[in-house]
Design an enzyme around this catalytic site. Structure first.
Site, short mmCIF file in Angstrom:
data_model
loop_
_atom_site.label_atom_id
_atom_site.label_comp_id
_atom_site.label_asym_id
_atom_site.label_seq_id
_atom_site.Cartn_x
_atom_site.Cartn_y
_atom_site.Cartn_z
N ASP A 2 0.82 -1.21 0.00
CA ASP A 2 0.00 0.00 0.00
C ASP A 2 0.86 1.27 0.00
OD1 ASP A 2 -2.35 1.37 -0.04
OD2 ASP A 2 -2.73 1.22 2.10
N ASN A 50 -10.43 -3.36 -6.15
CA ASN A 50 -9.64 -2.37 -6.89
C ASN A 50 -10.17 -2.08 -8.30
OD1 ASN A 50 -6.44 -3.40 -5.46
ND2 ASN A 50 -7.76 -1.70 -4.87
C1 IPE Z 1 -1.22 0.20 -3.62
O1 IPE Z 1 -1.09 1.57 -3.65
C2 IPE Z 1 -1.45 -0.39 -4.99
C3 IPE Z 1 -2.76 -1.05 -5.19
C4 IPE Z 1 -3.72 -1.12 -4.29
C5 IPE Z 1 -3.03 -1.64 -6.50
P1 IPE Z 1 -2.36 2.52 -3.56
O2 IPE Z 1 -2.81 2.79 -4.94
O3 IPE Z 1 -3.37 1.93 -2.65
O4 IPE Z 1 -1.74 3.84 -2.95
P2 IPE Z 1 -2.45 4.87 -1.94
O5 IPE Z 1 -3.08 4.07 -0.85
O6 IPE Z 1 -3.45 5.62 -2.74
O7 IPE Z 1 -1.33 5.72 -1.47
MG MG Z 2 -4.09 2.28 -0.78
#
Ligand code: IPE
Ligand code: MG
Length: 214
Positions: A2, A50
């Site tokens: 994350d 996601n």
């Molecule tokens: C993690 O980084 C990648 C995935 C969940 C695919 P994030 O995209 O969640 O990054 P933040 O949480 O917005 O900083």
């Molecule tokens: Mg995230």
């Protein structure tokens, strides 16, 4: 893994740049973990939740998974075997696009001879869906055999029944939540929280996490 988006934002970069950096970090962590004789490393690459992200971001993350599953030479050099957990491709609800399915299948096949660390990538993965499906299948078994829906029976039907119990669960970027990852498997896990965003996760954090179980 994350914090890619926040990492990028702090640098005035688009979120996609954070994901790109995060994929590089994963390559490094895989190498470092293998060197430390970690037996099993399981990473949350993309969750069932996601898919609601903007299409351009999803596309970028999908491309990075092709890159990651395409690192065959590196994986072989590190004696790493690839596995995958997620909604089975042939079942309703599965959303893994065909090119990613192929990348996953190829990576599993082309690293299957390795004998070192097992790298399992969770893609189109959600833990509650995994457990609900396992319980459904266990119920079918129970109905036909007259047995019960025991924890052992459920465990037999998880996406990868061979995935061992989680020893240490890592959450990056200052979040102190589990977020639907390996809820069954992490029953007895130690938990390592770090403020480091995933792209900044390095050998020091890895050592600190591993120190919880050494
Ligand atoms: C993690 O980084 C990648 C995935 C969940 C695919 P994030 O995209 O969640 O990054 P933040 O949480 O917005 O900083
Ligand atoms: Mg995230």
């Amino acid at each position: 893994m994350d914090g890619n988006g926040r990492w990028a934002k702090r640098r005035g970069l688009p979120r996609t740049a954070g994901h790109t950096a995060g994929e590089e970090t994963l390559a490094t962590v895989v190498r470092e973990a293998a060197r430390r004789n970690v037996g099993w490393l399981t990473v949350f690459g993309f969750s069932t939740e996601n898919w609601v992200r903007p299409p351009s971001e999803v596309r970028h993350i999908l491309g990075l998974h092709r890159k990651l599953f395409g690192r065959i030479d590196e994986l072989n050099a590190n004696n790493v075997r690839v596995r995958w957990i997620g909604r089975p491709f042939d079942e309703p609800g599965s959303r893994t696009p065909a090119p990613i399915q192929k990348a996953i299948r190829d990576a599993i096949r082309d690293t299957s001879h390795n004998t070192g660390m097992v790298l399992t990538v969770a893609f189109d993965y959600g833990s509650r869906a995994e457990i609900a499906r396992a319980a459904r299948l266990a119920a079918v078994d129970a109905a036909s055999s007259g047995g019960t829906i025991s924890p052992t029976a459920i465990a037999r039907h998880l996406y990868d029944p061979e995935l061992p119990p989680v020893d240490v669960l890592v959450r990056t970027s200052g979040e102190t939540r589990i977020s639907n990852f390996l809820l069954w498997q992490a029953r007895q896990a130690r938990v390592f929280f770090t403020d480091a965003a995933w792209p900044d996760f390095g050998a020091d954090e890895l050592d600190a996490a591993l120190a919880l179980v050494s």
